[in-house]
Design a protein around this motif. Structure first.
Motif, PDB file in Angstrom:
ATOM      1  N   ARG A   1       0.824  -1.214   0.000  1.00  0.00           N
ATOM      2  CA  ARG A   1       0.000   0.000   0.000  1.00  0.00           C
ATOM      3  C   ARG A   1       0.856   1.261   0.000  1.00  0.00           C
ATOM      4  NH1 ARG A   1      -4.955  -0.202   3.933  1.00  0.00           N
ATOM      5  NH2 ARG A   1      -3.299   0.578   5.240  1.00  0.00           N
ATOM      6  N   GLY A   2       2.045   1.166   0.580  1.00  0.00           N
ATOM      7  CA  GLY A   2       2.959   2.311   0.532  1.00  0.00           C
ATOM      8  C   GLY A   2       3.598   2.433  -0.837  1.00  0.00           C
ATOM      9  N   LEU A   3       4.022   1.287  -1.369  1.00  0.00           N
ATOM     10  CA  LEU A   3       4.777   1.310  -2.629  1.00  0.00           C
ATOM     11  C   LEU A   3       3.890   1.599  -3.846  1.00  0.00           C
ATOM     12  CD1 LEU A   3       7.068  -1.790  -2.008  1.00  0.00           C
ATOM     13  CD2 LEU A   3       7.816   0.583  -2.155  1.00  0.00           C
ATOM     14  N   VAL A   4       2.603   1.309  -3.745  1.00  0.00           N
ATOM     15  CA  VAL A   4       1.717   1.442  -4.897  1.00  0.00           C
ATOM     16  C   VAL A   4       1.480   2.920  -5.266  1.00  0.00           C
ATOM     17  CG1 VAL A   4      -0.582   1.533  -3.760  1.00  0.00           C
ATOM     18  CG2 VAL A   4      -0.287   0.230  -5.874  1.00  0.00           C
ATOM     19  N   ARG A   5       1.724   3.801  -4.296  1.00  0.00           N
ATOM     20  CA  ARG A   5       1.502   5.229  -4.564  1.00  0.00           C
ATOM     21  C   ARG A   5       2.708   5.828  -5.280  1.00  0.00           C
ATOM     22  NH1 ARG A   5       0.360   7.385   1.316  1.00  0.00           N
ATOM     23  NH2 ARG A   5       0.893   9.327   0.289  1.00  0.00           N
ATOM     24  N   SER A   6       2.435   6.813  -6.157  1.00  0.00           N
ATOM     25  CA  SER A   6       3.564   7.420  -6.870  1.00  0.00           C
ATOM     26  C   SER A   6       3.998   8.711  -6.188  1.00  0.00           C
ATOM     27  CB  SER A   6       3.164   7.717  -8.314  1.00  0.00           C
ATOM     28  OG  SER A   6       2.050   8.586  -8.290  1.00  0.00           O
ATOM     29  N   ASP A   7       3.206   9.169  -5.200  1.00  0.00           N
ATOM     30  CA  ASP A   7       3.479  10.480  -4.602  1.00  0.00           C
ATOM     31  C   ASP A   7       4.172  10.368  -3.243  1.00  0.00           C
ATOM     32  OD1 ASP A   7       1.440   9.270  -3.245  1.00  0.00           O
ATOM     33  OD2 ASP A   7       0.169  11.053  -3.083  1.00  0.00           O
ATOM     34  N   VAL A   8       4.662   9.168  -2.895  1.00  0.00           N
ATOM     35  CA  VAL A   8       5.214   8.978  -1.558  1.00  0.00           C
ATOM     36  C   VAL A   8       6.627   9.557  -1.457  1.00  0.00           C
ATOM     37  CG1 VAL A   8       6.126   7.148  -0.077  1.00  0.00           C
ATOM     38  CG2 VAL A   8       3.795   7.026  -0.885  1.00  0.00           C
ATOM     39  N   ASN A   9       6.863  10.351  -0.411  1.00  0.00           N
ATOM     40  CA  ASN A   9       8.187  10.933  -0.208  1.00  0.00           C
ATOM     41  C   ASN A   9       9.147   9.951   0.446  1.00  0.00           C
ATOM     42  OD1 ASN A   9       8.127  13.595  -1.257  1.00  0.00           O
ATOM     43  ND2 ASN A   9       6.681  14.128   0.366  1.00  0.00           N
ATOM     44  N   ALA A  10       8.606   9.094   1.290  1.00  0.00           N
ATOM     45  CA  ALA A  10       9.451   8.108   1.977  1.00  0.00           C
ATOM     46  C   ALA A  10       8.572   7.039   2.600  1.00  0.00           C
ATOM     47  CB  ALA A  10      10.267   8.785   3.082  1.00  0.00           C
ATOM     48  N   ILE A  11       9.152   5.855   2.813  1.00  0.00           N
ATOM     49  CA  ILE A  11       8.434   4.809   3.553  1.00  0.00           C
ATOM     50  C   ILE A  11       9.167   4.597   4.872  1.00  0.00           C
ATOM     51  CG2 ILE A  11       7.594   2.441   3.580  1.00  0.00           C
ATOM     52  CD1 ILE A  11       7.216   2.428   0.796  1.00  0.00           C
ATOM     53  N   LEU A  12       8.409   4.647   5.953  1.00  0.00           N
ATOM     54  CA  LEU A  12       8.989   4.477   7.282  1.00  0.00           C
ATOM     55  C   LEU A  12       8.506   3.150   7.861  1.00  0.00           C
ATOM     56  CD1 LEU A  12       8.295   8.067   8.700  1.00  0.00           C
ATOM     57  CD2 LEU A  12      10.189   7.295   7.257  1.00  0.00           C
ATOM     58  N   PHE A  13       9.422   2.399   8.431  1.00  0.00           N
ATOM     59  CA  PHE A  13       9.088   1.092   9.011  1.00  0.00           C
ATOM     60  C   PHE A  13       9.406   1.123  10.496  1.00  0.00           C
ATOM     61  CE2 PHE A  13       8.810  -1.184   4.978  1.00  0.00           C
ATOM     62  CZ  PHE A  13       9.577  -0.393   4.132  1.00  0.00           C
ATOM     63  N   ASP A  14       8.439   0.770  11.323  1.00  0.00           N
ATOM     64  CA  ASP A  14       8.708   0.709  12.768  1.00  0.00           C
ATOM     65  C   ASP A  14       8.659  -0.744  13.209  1.00  0.00           C
ATOM     66  OD1 ASP A  14       9.205   1.272  15.364  1.00  0.00           O
ATOM     67  OD2 ASP A  14       7.524   2.635  15.660  1.00  0.00           O
ATOM     68  N   GLU A  15       9.816  -1.357  13.339  1.00  0.00           N
ATOM     69  CA  GLU A  15       9.938  -2.768  13.752  1.00  0.00           C
ATOM     70  C   GLU A  15       8.939  -3.651  12.993  1.00  0.00           C
ATOM     71  OE1 GLU A  15      11.898  -3.829  16.647  1.00  0.00           O
ATOM     72  OE2 GLU A  15      12.351  -1.939  17.612  1.00  0.00           O
ATOM     73  N   PRO A  16       8.965  -3.656  11.655  1.00  0.00           N
ATOM     74  CA  PRO A  16       7.905  -4.310  10.899  1.00  0.00           C
ATOM     75  C   PRO A  16       7.911  -5.838  10.965  1.00  0.00           C
ATOM     76  CG  PRO A  16       9.655  -3.626   9.435  1.00  0.00           C
ATOM     77  CD  PRO A  16      10.003  -3.082  10.787  1.00  0.00           C
ATOM     78  N   LEU A  17       8.993  -6.431  11.472  1.00  0.00           N
ATOM     79  CA  LEU A  17       9.046  -7.893  11.469  1.00  0.00           C
ATOM     80  C   LEU A  17       8.740  -8.507  12.833  1.00  0.00           C
ATOM     81  CD1 LEU A  17      12.141  -8.510   9.167  1.00  0.00           C
ATOM     82  CD2 LEU A  17       9.748  -8.223   8.543  1.00  0.00           C
ATOM     83  N   THR A  18       8.345  -7.662  13.789  1.00  0.00           N
ATOM     84  CA  THR A  18       8.123  -8.155  15.150  1.00  0.00           C
ATOM     85  C   THR A  18       7.137  -9.313  15.209  1.00  0.00           C
ATOM     86  OG1 THR A  18       8.467  -5.903  15.880  1.00  0.00           O
ATOM     87  CG2 THR A  18       7.550  -7.402  17.505  1.00  0.00           C
ATOM     88  N   VAL A  19       6.029  -9.228  14.465  1.00  0.00           N
ATOM     89  CA  VAL A  19       5.010 -10.283  14.589  1.00  0.00           C
ATOM     90  C   VAL A  19       5.142 -11.368  13.517  1.00  0.00           C
ATOM     91  CG1 VAL A  19       3.326  -8.804  15.743  1.00  0.00           C
ATOM     92  CG2 VAL A  19       3.311  -8.936  13.251  1.00  0.00           C
ATOM     93  N   ILE A  20       6.250 -11.336  12.802  1.00  0.00           N
ATOM     94  CA  ILE A  20       6.442 -12.310  11.717  1.00  0.00           C
ATOM     95  C   ILE A  20       7.167 -13.549  12.255  1.00  0.00           C
ATOM     96  CG2 ILE A  20       7.433 -12.627   9.394  1.00  0.00           C
ATOM     97  CD1 ILE A  20       5.257 -10.394   9.620  1.00  0.00           C
TER      98      ILE A  20
END
Ligand code: ATP
Length: 360
Positions: free
Chosen positions: A152-171
């Motif tokens: 959902r972040g990558l699909v947009r063309s207007d995004v200035n940056a993608i920020l991840f906050d510990e995204p693998l914690t529940v994986i």
């Protein structure tokens, strides 16, 4: 996409905390270059999430400015900053299908239908969820849901940056590696500015081109994984990066030598005088401490030997200070050992900060 500049940022959560000098971020002056993959790495409570929220606009810093390229965005909301965020827990709509979830941010921005179709189909392929496109999100696994958040972040063309906050914690542990490699690959394809918060050094070192190490509300070093390993700028970086961490031995300086107990250690380029009264320490990674037969180096007492697969970790003492050595497979360990330090791997610290070497 944008270059993100943090211009003399300080943050205290309340005016009372500020008055008491209790800042969650003490002073951050740093830029994330456009298209870079960065990790913010540090122990719990060092200020990573605070910094991430200041970049996204969820928090306004007590002092300083946030700029995207030359534009001051300090007072702009997250929506107006065009930042995508991936949190610990995937934020998706369970009752929507995977396809609908991906299309949602585009619909909101009134992107034409045909373009939504093309972009979503492309993103489904890139995140490996084509076969589940029309499934409701609620039945999916945690890693699949996190892939949707990312998509959902990558699909947009207007995004200035993608920020991840510990995204693998529940994986699940066995899926972490896969998702991490996929993330790296997506960064390579999209070249978006990505900032990834973690307290896990493996995640940071595998994801990022540059790792920003934070400690107690400050950035203590920004560097490539190699730089952090070879020349930790602060003893904390030496200790935090690497497993086991760097040996830090208290020492005195005598001319161009460092003195530990009654052992003199010649410093490459000479020990540059540290400020009078400074606490001086010698740093050496366990990988660069060899153990040789007695009489050929500095006398150590071996306390414990741990077998960890192809390596052995030897825990020893040198004049009462702890010294760890990592022995690679096939290296013998003398019954009575001395330690030898690789001169090129010696680092000198004054009040915990690296003393730069004289140019040789
Ligand atoms: P973790 O890895 O545990 O999430 P972190 O590195 O992200 O830690 P932060 O959550 O940014 O650290 O916290 C930095 C400091 O600010 C800590 O001392 C924390 O207790 C404090 N802090 C965080 N949020 C608040 C808040 N809402 N009010 C007051 N203090 C806060």
């Amino acid at each position: 996409m944008a270059r993100i500049r943090l211009d003399h940022i300080r943050h205290a959560y309340t005016p009372e905390l500020a008055r008491a000098g209790n800042y969650a971020l003490r002073e951050i002056d740093h830029a994330f270059e456009d298209g870079g993959a960065y990790a913010l790495l540090g122990p719990s409570g060092c200020g990573k999430t605070t910094l991430l929220n200041i970049i996204s606009g969820l928090l306004t810093p007590s002092e300083g400015h946030v700029r995207f390229d030359e534009r001051d965005v300090t007072d702009l909301s997250p929506e107006l900053r065009n930042i995508a965020q991936v949190f610990q827990f995937p934020v998706i709509y369970d009752t929507m299908t995977v396809r609908e979830n991906l299309a949602f941010p585009l619909k909101n921005r009134k992107v034409p239908k045909a373009e939504i179709e093309t972009r979503v189909t492309d993103m489904l392929r890139r995140i490996g969820l084509e076969t589940k496109a029309d499934r409701k999100a609620q039945g999916l696994t945690a890693d699949e849901k996190q892939k949707i958040s990312l998509g959902r972040g990558l699909v947009r063309s207007d995004v200035n940056a993608i920020l991840f906050d510990e995204p693998l914690t529940v994986i699940d542990p066995h899926m972490k590696w896969q998702l991490r490699s996929q993330l790296k690959e997506l960064h390579r394809q999209f070249k978006m500015t990505m900032v990834y918060v973690t307290h896990d050094q493996t995640e940071a070192l595998t994801f990022a081109d540059k790792v920003v190490v934070m400690y107690d509300g400050e950035v203590v070093q920004i560097g490539t994984p190699e730089e952090l390993f070879e020349r930790p700028r602060h003893t904390f970086v030496g200790y935090f990066i690497g497993s086991p961490g760097m040996n830090v031995l208290q020492c005195q300086l005598d001319g161009t030598d460092a003195v530990v107990g009654s052992a003199r250690i010649s410093m490459p380029g000479g020990a540059r005088a540290a400020a009078a009264g400074a606490k001086t320490e010698l740093g050496i990674r366990p990988e660069f401490v060899r153990l040789v037969p007695r009489g050929q180096g500095l006398p150590v007492t071996i306390d414990r030997v741990e077998d960890v697969g192809s390596e052995r970790i030897v825990r020893a003492s040198l004049f009462g200070q702890k010294l760890v050595s990592v022995l690679s497979e096939g290296t013998s360990l003398p019954a009575e050992a001395d330690a030898v330090f690789d001169p090129a791997a010696l680092n000198l610290y004054a009040d915990s900060w690296l003393v730069e070497r004289r140019p040789s």
